[in-house]
Scaffold this active site. Structure first.
Site, PDB file in Angstrom:
ATOM      1  N   ASP A  55      16.024 118.786  33.417  1.00 12.13           N
ATOM      2  CA  ASP A  55      15.973 118.137  31.849  1.00 12.13           C
ATOM      3  C   ASP A  55      14.398 117.011  32.164  1.00 12.13           C
ATOM      4  O   ASP A  55      14.663 115.993  31.699  1.00 12.13           O
ATOM      5  CB  ASP A  55      17.145 117.153  31.682  1.00 12.13           C
ATOM      6  CG  ASP A  55      18.396 117.306  32.746  1.00 12.13           C
ATOM      7  OD1 ASP A  55      18.538 118.917  31.923  1.00 12.13           O
ATOM      8  OD2 ASP A  55      18.945 117.157  32.405  1.00 12.13           O
ATOM      9  N   GLU A 265      22.649 121.329  23.038  1.00 10.96           N
ATOM     10  CA  GLU A 265      22.420 120.602  24.162  1.00 10.96           C
ATOM     11  C   GLU A 265      21.132 120.385  24.203  1.00 10.96           C
ATOM     12  O   GLU A 265      20.455 121.079  23.316  1.00 10.96           O
ATOM     13  CB  GLU A 265      23.381 119.939  25.521  1.00 10.96           C
ATOM     14  CG  GLU A 265      22.562 121.082  26.539  1.00 10.96           C
ATOM     15  CD  GLU A 265      23.334 120.809  27.971  1.00 10.96           C
ATOM     16  OE1 GLU A 265      24.230 119.901  27.931  1.00 10.96           O
ATOM     17  OE2 GLU A 265      23.424 121.492  28.967  1.00 10.96           O
TER      18      GLU A 265
HETATM   19  O1  FUB Z   1      21.759 117.298  33.812  1.00 16.23           O
HETATM   20  C1  FUB Z   1      22.343 116.938  33.645  1.00 16.23           C
HETATM   21  C2  FUB Z   1      23.020 118.313  31.792  1.00 16.23           C
HETATM   22  O2  FUB Z   1      22.278 119.817  32.475  1.00 16.23           O
HETATM   23  C3  FUB Z   1      21.661 117.285  30.760  1.00 16.23           C
HETATM   24  O3  FUB Z   1      22.023 116.155  29.786  1.00 16.23           O
HETATM   25  C4  FUB Z   1      21.931 119.052  30.337  1.00 16.23           C
HETATM   26  O4  FUB Z   1      20.842 118.814  29.426  1.00 16.23           O
HETATM   27  C5  FUB Z   1      21.747 119.837  30.929  1.00 16.23           C
HETATM   28  O5  FUB Z   1      20.864 119.887  31.746  1.00 16.23           O
END
Ligand code: FUB
Length: 366
Positions: A55, A265
């Site tokens: 991320d 997301e």
């Molecule tokens: O790294 C945990 C979660 O996985 C992140 O918050 C999301 O965007 C996904 O990449």
């Protein structure tokens, strides 16, 4: 639940869990894993090999590139659809003077134990600079198991950061991305479905018994990412949290069943030639997609994917301009082959003459 939906849910759950189990067992470090993979398969190579990072939110501060990633570690936490195995407990900050240059690890910038309100899961962070202060924004679960977004400050871009005693009032869900516009006004984009819990917030109240996914609501409008203006001191929201509208080219919002286009997301905002580019992951279909608009609050019109699926399940990125060229920082699971042990990467991102983003293929097709 009809049979089709039941099957879809079972399939999604098993795909998620099976994906997480790829080559499971053993707690090899990223370094030990490097020799096992065919590096020729990938468009670019991991930026860091001695730990797992994901991320990546990248920014240029004082002419240097700073990266704020999640720090993936295998603590043996059992896997779940809600993502319990993404059990991160601290953040490191990395920097480099140029793309391709040496990557410096500045060490632990913030630990879970130093955030009084947070109990577990330090997920994808972002950073911003304003008022002579660096701000680190991060999601974490509170003692009730609800994701909130916190903020920590430092006088240095590499930290260490000191967390505020409470999460940002009115914040929920995950993946904060803070964008400061040319007029100095700041915005936070955030939200994530499934593990990110947005589907449990219908009606504005957290429902712990809410669904783990959005898979049972095919014909309902897709859940929207969120945006809020930030206060001048960057520590709170200034006004209401609003939905970010992502519309198709006919001006219609997507439905839940538009899995390869709807928001999941990993929100990000960049501005190019006066246009606002809202980008995000489609999650279970693994694309990085973007939509453009004339205002930072939206609405945004969907333009397409700009990165095809990476090796791994999650996809999460940031887009940044460095010395006149644009780059996307992203992650895959090249080093571990496990969904929750990822490694950050970078590659160039090109805007075509008409403003569209050229599609990036992160895997070399042989
Ligand atoms: O790294 C945990 C979660 O996985 C992140 O918050 C999301 O965007 C996904 O990449």
């Amino acid at each position: 639940m009809n049979k089709k939906k039941q099957l879809a849910l079972t399939l999604a759950v098993s795909v998620l869990l099976a994906a997480g189990c790829q080559s499971s067992g053993g707690k090899a470090t990223a370094q030990q894993e490097t020799s096992r993979v065919d590096t020729g398969k990938y468009l670019s190579q991991p930026l860091v090999n001695n730990m797992y990072t994901a991320d990546p939110s990248a920014h240029v501060f004082n002419g240097r590139i700073y990266i704020y990633p999640s720090h993936d570690v295998d603590f043996g936490t059992p896997q779940s659809v809600g993502g319990d195995h993404f059990d991160m407990r601290d953040y490191h900050v990395f920097s480099m003077d140029s793309i391709g240059g040496k990557v410096t690890d500045h060490g632990v910038a913030l630990s879970l134990q130093d955030v009084s309100w947070a109990q577990r899961q330090l997920w994808a962070p972002d950073a911003a600079f304003k008022n002579g202060t660096y701000y680190l924004y991060f999601p974490a679960k509170d003692p009730e198991g609800i994701f909130r977004i916190g903020v920590a400050t430092s006088k240095s871009p590499s930290g260490p950061f000191k967390a505020e005693p409470k999460p940002i009032e009115g914040s929920f869900s995950i993946d904060p991305a803070v964008f400061i516009d040319e007029d100095g006004v700041s915005y936070m984009y955030f939200g994530g479905i499934w593990g990110g819990q947005l589907q449990k917030w219908e009606g504005g109240k957290f429902n712990p018994k809410g669904s783990e996914t959005d898979l049972l609501k095919d014909d309902a409008p897709a859940l929207a990412p969120k945006v809020a203006k930030m206060s001048a001191d960057m520590l709170s929201f200034d006004g209401a949290v609003r939905d970010v509208q992502i519309l198709d080219k006919n001006g219609k919002p997507f439905l839940t069943k538009d899995h390869d286009k709807r928001f999941f997301e990993a929100a990000w905002m960049h501005k190019y030639n006066g246009k606002y580019y809202f980008s995000y992951s489609t999650g279970n279909t693994h694309f990085l997609a973007y939509a453009t608009g004339d205002s930072p609050m939206g609405p945004f019109t969907y333009q397409g994917a700009f990165m095809n699926p990476v090796h791994g399940w999650t996809s999460h990125h940031s887009i940044v301009e460095v010395k006149g060229k644009w780059y996307v920082f992203y992650h895959d699971t090249q080093l571990s082959d496990k969904t929750y042990l990822r490694n950050m990467k970078v590659t160039e991102l090109k805007h075509a003459k008409d403003g569209s983003i050229e599609l990036i293929e992160p895997l070399r097709i042989k």
